[in-house]
Design an enzyme around this catalytic site. Sequence first.
Site, PDB file in Angstrom:
ATOM      1  N   GLU A 158       0.612  -1.127  -0.119  1.00  0.00           N
ATOM      2  CA  GLU A 158       0.412   0.383  -0.355  1.00  0.00           C
ATOM      3  C   GLU A 158       0.825   1.177   0.272  1.00  0.00           C
ATOM      4  O   GLU A 158       0.712   2.212   0.675  1.00  0.00           O
ATOM      5  CB  GLU A 158      -1.106   0.226   1.014  1.00  0.00           C
ATOM      6  CG  GLU A 158      -2.187  -0.824   0.918  1.00  0.00           C
ATOM      7  CD  GLU A 158      -2.988  -0.929   1.987  1.00  0.00           C
ATOM      8  OE1 GLU A 158      -3.219   0.086   2.835  1.00  0.00           O
ATOM      9  OE2 GLU A 158      -3.886  -2.073   2.091  1.00  0.00           O
ATOM     10  N   GLU A 273      -6.121  -8.010  -0.284  1.00  0.00           N
ATOM     11  CA  GLU A 273      -6.876  -7.944   0.801  1.00  0.00           C
ATOM     12  C   GLU A 273      -8.415  -7.770   0.720  1.00  0.00           C
ATOM     13  O   GLU A 273      -8.453  -7.317  -0.124  1.00  0.00           O
ATOM     14  CB  GLU A 273      -6.523  -6.323   1.727  1.00  0.00           C
ATOM     15  CG  GLU A 273      -4.781  -6.481   2.105  1.00  0.00           C
ATOM     16  CD  GLU A 273      -4.321  -6.047   3.282  1.00  0.00           C
ATOM     17  OE1 GLU A 273      -4.738  -4.643   3.371  1.00  0.00           O
ATOM     18  OE2 GLU A 273      -3.390  -5.612   3.021  1.00  0.00           O
TER      19      GLU A 273
END
Length: 323
Positions: A158, A273
């Site tokens: 991320e 995710e």
Amino acid sequence: MRWSTYLTASCLLAFAAAAPSALKKRSKLQFFGVNESGAEFGTGNIPGVYGTDYTWYTLSTYDTFIKDGFNTFRLNLLMERLVPNKMTGPADTHYLGNLTQQVNYITGKGAYAIICPHNYGRYYNNIITSTSDFQAFWKTVATAFKGNSKVIFDTNNEYHDMSGTLVAQLNQAAINGIRAAGATSQYITVEGNAYTGAWTWTTATGTDGKTNAQTMGSLTDSSNKLIYQMHQYLDSDGSGTATTCVNTTIGSTRLVAATNWLRANGKKGLIGEYAGAVNSVCEAAVKDMLAYIDKNSDVWTGALWWSAGPWWGESIMLLTFVQ
Ligand SMILES: *[C@@H]1O[C@H](CO)[C@@H](O)[C@H](O)[C@H]1NC(C)=O
Ligand SMILES: *[C@@H]1O[C@H](CO)[C@@H](O)[C@H](O)[C@H]1NC(C)=O
Ligand SMILES: CC(=O)N[C@H]1CO[C@H](CO)[C@@H](O)[C@@H]1O
């Protein structure tokens, strides 16, 4: 997702107990798995002490997941613990030793182990700007695993609030470092800016005004084994921190633009995710998203549930659903 949000997140994760069938391995997908979170814990304490600030994952429990059809484990770790002080330095023997033990256990059972520095594009809290240092880090790490084709390298978790152009350059540096190490048989998952969100892939801009769709398509790989890893939560702000999902089709709705981008650009994707809370809307939304991923398995290679690990607390319980 940040480990510090895990108290709220743990409410979401209890969903796993309620939806065993939804989370079983999908027949068409290459990768179906869970995140293992704990080795990146305690970011305030670096390097920190094993067993106090952070932990590794209980080896025997991989067997349970594998028996239930999971074949992919995303091992979250910290760059500063793996290669301390400077990215161009050597790996820490003990931390690498523990990582290697985990990887070898998983891949020895025929499953995939994703090595994921949970660093958000930062090293000691500073945005990584040196592509050559980052390339050196990845060359060091990949050298240790170059003989294991069941390893998957995840360039970083991320990236966010930085230049999209830089994010693409860092991904390219990681790819180059990995291949230069002689690790040529492994998949590499690249991640985008804006927390690599699937739903904002074509719209969210970095500090340079560029979207992932604009910057990430030009990555090249001499082994041609790149997978675009994106994350997708189902709450209103897409962060995975609320216990309500927007509606029962929010997952498929949010994946449309990214799916179109992958297909138009001849790329493969992975939802690295996702999660949902224990309530009927979230349960239906998770099933809907997985069904959408299945239906578009020409571009989507799989999905990984967030999260598992010995410190995620009794209430979370992924173990409940694997029974
Ligand atoms: C794991 O880390 C601990 C603590 O640093 C160390 O004592 C142990 O030897 C490591 N295990 C392996 C297999 O390298
Ligand atoms: C769910 O919400 C999205 C986003 O607002 C919307 O586009 C979609 O139509 C909604 N689906 C349903 C079934 O209401
Ligand atoms: C493989 C692994 O570490 N699995 C863990 C998953 O999460 C449960 C609950 O937190 C742990 O007990 C397992 O060890």
